[in-house]
Design an enzyme around this catalytic site. Structure first.
Site, PDB file in Angstrom:
ATOM      1  N   GLU A 235       0.877  -1.177   0.000  1.00 25.64           N
ATOM      2  CA  GLU A 235       0.000   0.000   0.000  1.00 25.64           C
ATOM      3  C   GLU A 235       0.904   1.213   0.000  1.00 25.64           C
ATOM      4  OE1 GLU A 235      -2.189  -0.391   3.611  1.00 25.64           O
ATOM      5  OE2 GLU A 235      -3.231  -2.192   2.947  1.00 25.64           O
ATOM      6  N   LYS A 237       2.563   4.492   1.366  1.00 25.24           N
ATOM      7  CA  LYS A 237       2.727   5.027   2.716  1.00 25.24           C
ATOM      8  C   LYS A 237       2.292   6.486   2.662  1.00 25.24           C
ATOM      9  CE  LYS A 237       5.801   5.254   6.677  1.00 25.24           C
ATOM     10  NZ  LYS A 237       5.300   6.548   7.123  1.00 25.24           N
ATOM     11  N   ARG A 242      -2.346   9.340  11.482  1.00 32.42           N
ATOM     12  CA  ARG A 242      -3.055   8.080  11.711  1.00 32.42           C
ATOM     13  C   ARG A 242      -4.378   8.361  12.422  1.00 32.42           C
ATOM     14  NH1 ARG A 242      -0.446   2.846  12.369  1.00 32.42           N
ATOM     15  NH2 ARG A 242      -2.090   1.285  12.073  1.00 32.42           N
ATOM     16  N   ARG A 257      -3.058   8.745  16.823  1.00 25.50           N
ATOM     17  CA  ARG A 257      -2.070   7.691  17.025  1.00 25.50           C
ATOM     18  C   ARG A 257      -1.757   7.445  18.507  1.00 25.50           C
ATOM     19  NH1 ARG A 257       3.243   6.338  13.863  1.00 25.50           N
ATOM     20  NH2 ARG A 257       4.472   5.573  15.574  1.00 25.50           N
ATOM     21  N   GLU A 285      -5.484   6.679   7.550  1.00 28.69           N
ATOM     22  CA  GLU A 285      -4.647   7.877   7.617  1.00 28.69           C
ATOM     23  C   GLU A 285      -5.481   9.058   7.120  1.00 28.69           C
ATOM     24  OE1 GLU A 285      -1.404   7.374   8.654  1.00 28.69           O
ATOM     25  OE2 GLU A 285      -0.246   9.056   7.872  1.00 28.69           O
ATOM     26  N   PHE A 324      -7.168   1.673   5.581  1.00 26.48           N
ATOM     27  CA  PHE A 324      -6.426   0.480   5.174  1.00 26.48           C
ATOM     28  C   PHE A 324      -6.747  -0.736   6.028  1.00 26.48           C
ATOM     29  CE2 PHE A 324      -3.343   3.576   7.020  1.00 26.48           C
ATOM     30  CZ  PHE A 324      -3.154   2.994   8.261  1.00 26.48           C
ATOM     31  N   ARG A 398       5.134  -3.649  16.741  1.00 26.54           N
ATOM     32  CA  ARG A 398       5.917  -3.332  15.569  1.00 26.54           C
ATOM     33  C   ARG A 398       6.547  -4.653  15.146  1.00 26.54           C
ATOM     34  NH1 ARG A 398       7.475   1.579  13.972  1.00 26.54           N
ATOM     35  NH2 ARG A 398       7.157   2.655  15.915  1.00 26.54           N
ATOM     36  N   LYS A 404       7.775  -1.049   6.559  1.00 24.25           N
ATOM     37  CA  LYS A 404       7.715   0.213   5.810  1.00 24.25           C
ATOM     38  C   LYS A 404       9.029   0.406   5.082  1.00 24.25           C
ATOM     39  CE  LYS A 404       8.727   2.737  10.022  1.00 24.25           C
ATOM     40  NZ  LYS A 404       8.269   3.511  11.123  1.00 24.25           N
TER      41      LYS A 404
END
Ligand code: AMP
Length: 567
Positions: A235, A237, A242, A257, A285, A324, A398, A404
């Site tokens: 996708e 970035k 966020r 976020r 986003e 997303f 994470r 990313k």
């Protein structure tokens, strides 16, 4: 509050972690739900849970004036006591001994006072604080000030509070951690665990879920290798902020976020969500977007942090939500469903403007990924997200299911530790910022550079006020500040340097933006600096040379796609 303070003092009075946990567990077990929620949050040294704007906006000088006024002590005396402790709470506790009314004050009253401080402006913040401190037993005042200054200093990490919750309610600590990952709120976690609500795939609408995060990779090949899948999804970035959107039964809430409620910042999103026709929780986003085009982040910034969004501003900088992920649909939590299924359900909703779906592509080789990356850069996006279509949604993590891929010379997210008065045109404003990354080995912040470019005059003026209010040490020409302002900095290279505690210095750092959306805990680490140094600026190694020689690899240079298009 006195019970809280006594428990806190007992925790601080022992260095044995098992004993700390035992004492805290016994205290937490004794509390009703609402107090349990408050106590768990206060114990981690925070005045509020994450869904509130957490800054009290009360500086050291206001605090010291109040303590001075109640205690009747002169400055010399106050300074003498401070030097003895070097801790605001301990200082206030001793300064107020015998000078307060020792009333029994509930945690609810303390919370209400914190809220009153938060919502009052400027000098009027002192009044609710003074009223509270006058009523409290000095030991309770000591801990109230620790919470207010966000510095408990009783050797209690968040991990130990989790362990105490586990012990209090007889649940394995791994489960407490998982609940905490989802809620992002230690108070809510304590209450859920107490009632046995430890099913971690449950989503409760209007209770924000911690966002799933991505790990950085430098090259397409690394991305593919780390994901270990035959097919990956990509996708764009998107460079916005966020946002989580919750909707059910005519009620909409948006969260940022850091899990703060931001519904009023984006009325067009909230308004249109009312027409969705399904109960949903979207992850996406927010972007500034006009006439089918994404506007620069700079333009979106005009809308952020505004209390009131006027219709002029809405017209000038309209926003969309690029979705997303779908975490909940019509009574069904979807965290454990694979991304493939979540996306299928999302597409089935047929949402329309101002809701858009992230552009999705599939890659089956690093060369494929390189091509998509180059295309996405051509379209003006900063990079690519690479996702495993079979992965569940893991809140707060994470991991390797989301990667990313950014430009080869990544920027770093750092925190400001000290500021200096500027010169010439910048005279009278705090414009030079020393910043640090986190050394995960010691948990300390270590400086890696100093930046003075990148912000507008208006931003600098605003930051000056902010830094004045969070100064912890005024050294005349420079001020040590509370490490809470996160910046994204770009730089030309990294050097070894004896000037900073990190052993590194970023060359020509410039501020890309202020990252108010990013908590300090998530800034970049010293390892990352070392890794970038080794990779790009250390002595060339055989591996590094072959990487440059054999495609695909990153090319440097601004203004052109960093990867050649290979089909
Ligand atoms: P970073 O802020 O550099 O850690 O990058 C992660 C952030 O990228 C996320 O928190 C999102 O705000 C943002 N982002 C942009 N596009 C996407 C996307 N398609 N999927 C997930 N996150 C995205």
């Amino acid at each position: 509050m006195l019970d809280f303070a006594r428990a806190g003092a007992a925790v601080g009075g022992t260095s044995a972690t098992l004993e700390k946990t035992r004492v805290l567990a016994a205290y937490l077990r004794s509390l009703e739900d609402d107090d349990l929620r408050r106590a768990a949050i206060f114990m981690t040294g925070r005045p509020f849970g994450p869904s509130k704007r957490s800054t009290l906006g009360l500086g050291w000088s206001a605090l010291s004036k109040v303590v001075g006024a109640i205690s009747g002590r002169d400055d010399d005396d106050l300074q003498r006591i401070f030097r003895k402790h070097s801790d605001l709470g301990d200082w206030a506790g001793e300064a107020l001994e015998g000078r307060t009314q020792n009333e029994d004050v509930s945690l609810a009253e303390v919370e209400a006072t914190l809220e009153a401080i938060r919502t009052s402006r400027g000098a009027s913040k002192a009044a609710p604080l003074e009223k509270l401190l006058r009523r409290l037993h000095p030991e309770a005042a000591r801990f109230a000030v620790k919470v207010i200054s966000s510095e408990m200093r009783i050797g209690l990490s968040e991990g130990l509070v989790e362990a105490a919750i586990a012990e209090a309610f007889g649940v394995p600590v791994t489960q407490v951690k998982r609940v905490h990952l989802i809620t992002g709120d230690i108070g809510e976690t304590a209450v859920r665990v107490k009632h046995g609500h430890i099913e971690t795939s449950t989503v409760t609408l209007f209770q924000p879920v911690r966002f799933m995060l991505a790990s950085p990779v430098e090259t397409a090949a690394e991305g593919f290798a780390r994901m270990g899948a035959e097919k990956v999804w990509t996708e764009e970035k998107y460079d916005g902020v966020r946002c989580q959107l919750h909707y059910a039964d005519g009620r909409v809430e948006l969260f940022s976020r850091d899990l703060k409620e931001t519904t009023s910042a984006f009325p067009e999103l909230a308004g249109n969500a009312l027409k969705l026709g399904h109960e949903v929780l979207f992850d996406g986003e927010v972007l500034a977007h006009r006439d089918g085009r994404v506007l620069r982040f700079f333009e979106l910034q005009h809308r952020l942090g505004r209390k009131k969004v006027t219709s002029e501003l809405r017209n000038e900088v309209p926003v969309v939500l690029v979705i997303f992920d779908l975490l909940y649909l019509d009574g069904r939590p979807l965290l454990d469903e694979p991304l493939r299924e979540r996306r299928r359900l999302l597409e089935g909703l047929g949402v329309g403007h101002p809701f858009l779906l992230a552009r999705l592509e599939e890659a089956t080789s690093p060369a494929d990924l390189d091509r998509i990356f180059a295309d996405t850069r051509e379209r003006g996006h900063e990079g690519l997200m690479v996702k495993d279509p079979e992965s569940p949604y893991t809140p707060g993590r994470r991991g390797l299911a989301w990667l990313k891929l950014k430009r080869p010379l990544a920027t770093l997210d750092v925190v400001v530790t000290a500021v200096e008065w500027g010169h010439g045109k910048r005279k009278g404003v705090l414009s030079d910022y020393t910043f640090a990354v986190k050394d995960t080995a010691t948990g300390r912040l270590v400086n890696v550079g100093k930046a003075y470019t990148g912000l507008t005059d208006a931003e600098i003026a605003e930051m000056t006020t902010r830094f004045l209010s969070i100064t912890v040490d005024d050294r005349g020409w420079a001020r040590v500040v509370k490490p809470e302002v996160v910046l994204e900095v770009a730089f030309d290279s990294i050097q070894h340097s004896g000037r900073h505690a990190s052993g590194y210095a970023l060359r020509f750092p410039r501020i890309v933006r202020i990252r108010d959306d990013k908590p300090v805990e998530e800034i970049d680490t010293l390892e990352r600096v070392a890794e970038l140094y080794e990779r790009y600026f250390g002595a060339p190694t055989a591996e590094k040379l072959s990487e440059v020689a054999s495609p695909p690899g990153p090319a440097s240079g601004r203004g052109r796609p960093p990867h050649k298009v290979r089909r």
